[in-house]
Write an enzyme that holds these catalytic residues in place. Structure first.
Site, PDB file in Angstrom:
ATOM      1  CB  CYS A 125     -40.521  16.845  -9.124  1.00  0.00           C
ATOM      2  SG  CYS A 125     -39.660  15.559 -10.025  1.00  0.00           S
ATOM      3  CG  HIS A 266     -44.655  15.399  -8.424  1.00  0.00           C
ATOM      4  ND1 HIS A 266     -44.496  15.718  -9.763  1.00  0.00           N
ATOM      5  CD2 HIS A 266     -43.575  14.628  -8.094  1.00  0.00           C
ATOM      6  CE1 HIS A 266     -43.383  15.173 -10.205  1.00  0.00           C
ATOM      7  NE2 HIS A 266     -42.818  14.505  -9.223  1.00  0.00           N
ATOM      8  CG  ASN A 296     -41.842  12.385 -12.084  1.00  0.00           C
ATOM      9  OD1 ASN A 296     -42.014  13.561 -12.378  1.00  0.00           O
ATOM     10  ND2 ASN A 296     -41.207  12.008 -10.987  1.00  0.00           N
TER      11      ASN A 296
HETATM   12  O1  UT7 Z   1     -40.315  13.189  -8.285  1.00  0.00           O
HETATM   13  C1  UT7 Z   1     -39.614  12.273  -7.534  1.00  0.00           C
HETATM   14  C2  UT7 Z   1     -38.978  11.304  -8.476  1.00  0.00           C
HETATM   15  N1  UT7 Z   1     -38.783   9.977  -7.991  1.00  0.00           N
HETATM   16  C3  UT7 Z   1     -39.780   9.184  -7.547  1.00  0.00           C
HETATM   17  O2  UT7 Z   1     -40.923   9.544  -7.450  1.00  0.00           O
HETATM   18  C4  UT7 Z   1     -39.425   7.761  -7.192  1.00  0.00           C
HETATM   19  C5  UT7 Z   1     -40.198   7.250  -6.026  1.00  0.00           C
HETATM   20  N2  UT7 Z   1     -40.006   5.816  -5.883  1.00  0.00           N
HETATM   21  C6  UT7 Z   1     -40.733   4.942  -6.593  1.00  0.00           C
HETATM   22  O3  UT7 Z   1     -41.591   5.308  -7.360  1.00  0.00           O
HETATM   23  C7  UT7 Z   1     -40.467   3.473  -6.377  1.00  0.00           C
HETATM   24  O4  UT7 Z   1     -39.539   3.315  -5.324  1.00  0.00           O
HETATM   25  C8  UT7 Z   1     -39.931   2.753  -7.663  1.00  0.00           C
HETATM   26  C9  UT7 Z   1     -41.054   2.647  -8.694  1.00  0.00           C
HETATM   27  C10 UT7 Z   1     -38.754   3.501  -8.255  1.00  0.00           C
HETATM   28  C11 UT7 Z   1     -39.473   1.349  -7.331  1.00  0.00           C
HETATM   29  O5  UT7 Z   1     -40.542   0.623  -6.734  1.00  0.00           O
HETATM   30  P1  UT7 Z   1     -40.306  -0.237  -5.412  1.00  0.00           P
HETATM   31  O6  UT7 Z   1     -41.573  -0.887  -5.098  1.00  0.00           O
HETATM   32  O7  UT7 Z   1     -39.697   0.680  -4.393  1.00  0.00           O
HETATM   33  O8  UT7 Z   1     -39.285  -1.327  -5.920  1.00  0.00           O
HETATM   34  P2  UT7 Z   1     -37.783  -1.623  -5.419  1.00  0.00           P
HETATM   35  O9  UT7 Z   1     -36.871  -0.519  -5.810  1.00  0.00           O
HETATM   36  O10 UT7 Z   1     -37.813  -2.053  -3.992  1.00  0.00           O
HETATM   37  O11 UT7 Z   1     -37.455  -2.892  -6.272  1.00  0.00           O
HETATM   38  C12 UT7 Z   1     -38.150  -4.132  -6.082  1.00  0.00           C
HETATM   39  C13 UT7 Z   1     -37.616  -5.108  -7.110  1.00  0.00           C
HETATM   40  C14 UT7 Z   1     -36.077  -5.169  -7.135  1.00  0.00           C
HETATM   41  O12 UT7 Z   1     -35.723  -6.492  -7.408  1.00  0.00           O
HETATM   42  P3  UT7 Z   1     -35.271  -7.478  -6.213  1.00  0.00           P
HETATM   43  O13 UT7 Z   1     -34.076  -6.817  -5.584  1.00  0.00           O
HETATM   44  O14 UT7 Z   1     -36.451  -7.553  -5.277  1.00  0.00           O
HETATM   45  O15 UT7 Z   1     -34.977  -8.753  -6.904  1.00  0.00           O
HETATM   46  C15 UT7 Z   1     -35.721  -4.317  -8.313  1.00  0.00           C
HETATM   47  O16 UT7 Z   1     -34.485  -4.678  -8.889  1.00  0.00           O
HETATM   48  O17 UT7 Z   1     -38.018  -4.706  -8.423  1.00  0.00           O
HETATM   49  C16 UT7 Z   1     -36.857  -4.617  -9.262  1.00  0.00           C
HETATM   50  N3  UT7 Z   1     -37.087  -3.580 -10.237  1.00  0.00           N
HETATM   51  C17 UT7 Z   1     -37.720  -3.812 -11.405  1.00  0.00           C
HETATM   52  N4  UT7 Z   1     -38.251  -4.934 -11.924  1.00  0.00           N
HETATM   53  C18 UT7 Z   1     -38.844  -4.832 -13.120  1.00  0.00           C
HETATM   54  C19 UT7 Z   1     -36.744  -2.257 -10.180  1.00  0.00           C
HETATM   55  N5  UT7 Z   1     -37.167  -1.637 -11.298  1.00  0.00           N
HETATM   56  C20 UT7 Z   1     -37.762  -2.589 -12.063  1.00  0.00           C
HETATM   57  C21 UT7 Z   1     -38.394  -2.540 -13.328  1.00  0.00           C
HETATM   58  N6  UT7 Z   1     -38.918  -3.683 -13.809  1.00  0.00           N
HETATM   59  N7  UT7 Z   1     -38.492  -1.418 -14.053  1.00  0.00           N
END
Ligand code: UT7
Length: 339
Positions: A125, A266, A296
């Site tokens: 990125c 970004h 992204n």
């Molecule tokens: O250029 C760099 C590229 N990468 C990034 O920028 C990624 C940076 N990170 C993020 O943007 C965030 O960490 C995410 C959007 C990927 C995830 O958000 P989060 O607030 O960190 O959520 P999490 O991973 O802690 O997940 C919370 C919950 C989990 O469920 P449980 O374990 O609490 O029951 C996940 O399984 O949300 C669940 N979850 C979803 N639910 C619905 C994860 N993805 C999804 C989804 N829809 N798409």
């Protein structure tokens, strides 16, 4: 005597200026509602956790260079230059058309550029910022006078459409910038800063398809050719690192944060962008956001947003703009530009 001649040389060094910008987003729109049919997710979750409403996906049969070509033609037109004027093409990408040669060479051929040197930069990125910093160095040292700097990625090609943690985040696109050399001393790229931390390689990567684990039936079955990511870890380090490197780039340019007219970060996640703006103490009115429409787009994210900001009239002559990015590697960077 030596001091005088050295300072003269330094003063005569040109600065890289942005002569034109262009971008290309594929026509196919994939909404959050469409993703609800593929994985266990919801528009509400995606919107509140990422700010993304929809993204663009490159049609089958097209490659990264097709998008880069369209963005480049627009940037050259905006700059009032022809392809034959380009002396170097540097493209940030992790989704080249082929493992080799570079997509920059494919683009060079599409544009009909014949007397240039072209290569890809792999910094995920942050690829556009790396490409920009390299082109800036070539121009400052007088090696070249014009460069086409591109950020282009089709991350849809690397997505596991069954993994809700990643497939909702990314989209495809390309952005291009034409750089020229200026001796006026006032305008252009004031500073660039780049950084990496290889201890995070496996926090965000594609496990197979390289020399370590070439493609095999097993690697395909195990979905190892798609993005594997620890999103929480990326989030945490991204905010902190982009703040730090932005401050370093501002210091180097001798610019105070209040003097910045627009921050173009970004576009990975609206929460990352707002957290970064908060840490930099920049109001969101001075921050470019289009992650809602494109998700992204990896190396394309900053140049696409820069092009949109210019076309929306958000950048006027004399304005100081701060660019920053963060991605796999981890690799991150920032640049300060006076228009
Ligand atoms: O250029 C760099 C590229 N990468 C990034 O920028 C990624 C940076 N990170 C993020 O943007 C965030 O960490 C995410 C959007 C990927 C995830 O958000 P989060 O607030 O960190 O959520 P999490 O991973 O802690 O997940 C919370 C919950 C989990 O469920 P449980 O374990 O609490 O029951 C996940 O399984 O949300 C669940 N979850 C979803 N639910 C619905 C994860 N993805 C999804 C989804 N829809 N798409």
């Amino acid at each position: 005597m030596t001091f005088v001649s050295l300072s003269r040389t330094r003063r005569s060094h040109p600065r890289a200026v942005i002569l034109g910008t262009g971008s290309e987003l594929p026509a196919q729109v994939v909404t959050n509602a469409a993703l609800e049919k593929l994985v266990d997710t919801s528009d509400e979750w995606i919107t509140t956790r990422t700010g993304i409403k929809e993204r663009r996906i490159l049609e089958e049969g097209k490659g990264n260079a097709d998008m880069a070509y369209r963005a480049s033609v627009r940037a050259l037109k905006d700059a009032g230059l022809e392809a034959k004027d380009v002396e170097a093409i540097i493209m940030g990408t992790v989704t080249p058309d082929y493992p080799f040669p570079s997509s920059a060479c494919v683009l060079e051929d599409m544009l009909g550029v014949r007397k240039a040197f072209s290569f890809d930069v792999n910094a995920a990125c942050c690829g556009f910022l790396n490409a920009l910093a390299i082109a800036d160095s070539f121009i400052r040292t007088g090696r070249i006078r014009t460069a086409l700097v591109v950020g282009s990625d089709a991350l849809s090609r690397l997505l596991n459409w069954k993994d809700r943690g990643t497939c909702i985040l990314f989209g495809d696109g390309a952005g291009a910038v034409v750089l020229g050399a200026s001796h006026d001393g006032a305008h252009g790229i004031l500073s660039t800063r780049l950084r990496t931390d290889g201890s995070y390689v496996k926090t965000l990567y594609v496990p197979a398809g390289g020399s370590l684990k070439p493609a095999s039936l097993e690697s395909v079955k195990r979905n190892e050719h798609t993005i594997a990511m620890n999103g929480k870890e990326v989030f945490k380090v991204a905010v902190r690192s982009m703040e730090e490197i932005s401050r370093e780039a501002l210091d180097e340019a001798e610019v105070k944060v209040d003097e910045v007219s627009l921050v173009i970060p970004h576009q990975a996640n609206l929460r990352i962008i707002t957290a970064l703006a908060g840490r930099l103490k920049v109001p969101m009115t001075k921050v470019m956001v289009n992650v809602d429409r494109y998700g992204n787009t990896s190396a394309a994210s900053v140049p696409v947003a820069l092009d949109e900001a210019r076309r929306e009239g958000r950048i006027r002559p004399g304005d100081i703009v701060l660019l920053n990015a963060f991605g796999a590697g981890f690799a991150w960077g920032a640049a300060v530009i006076r228009f």
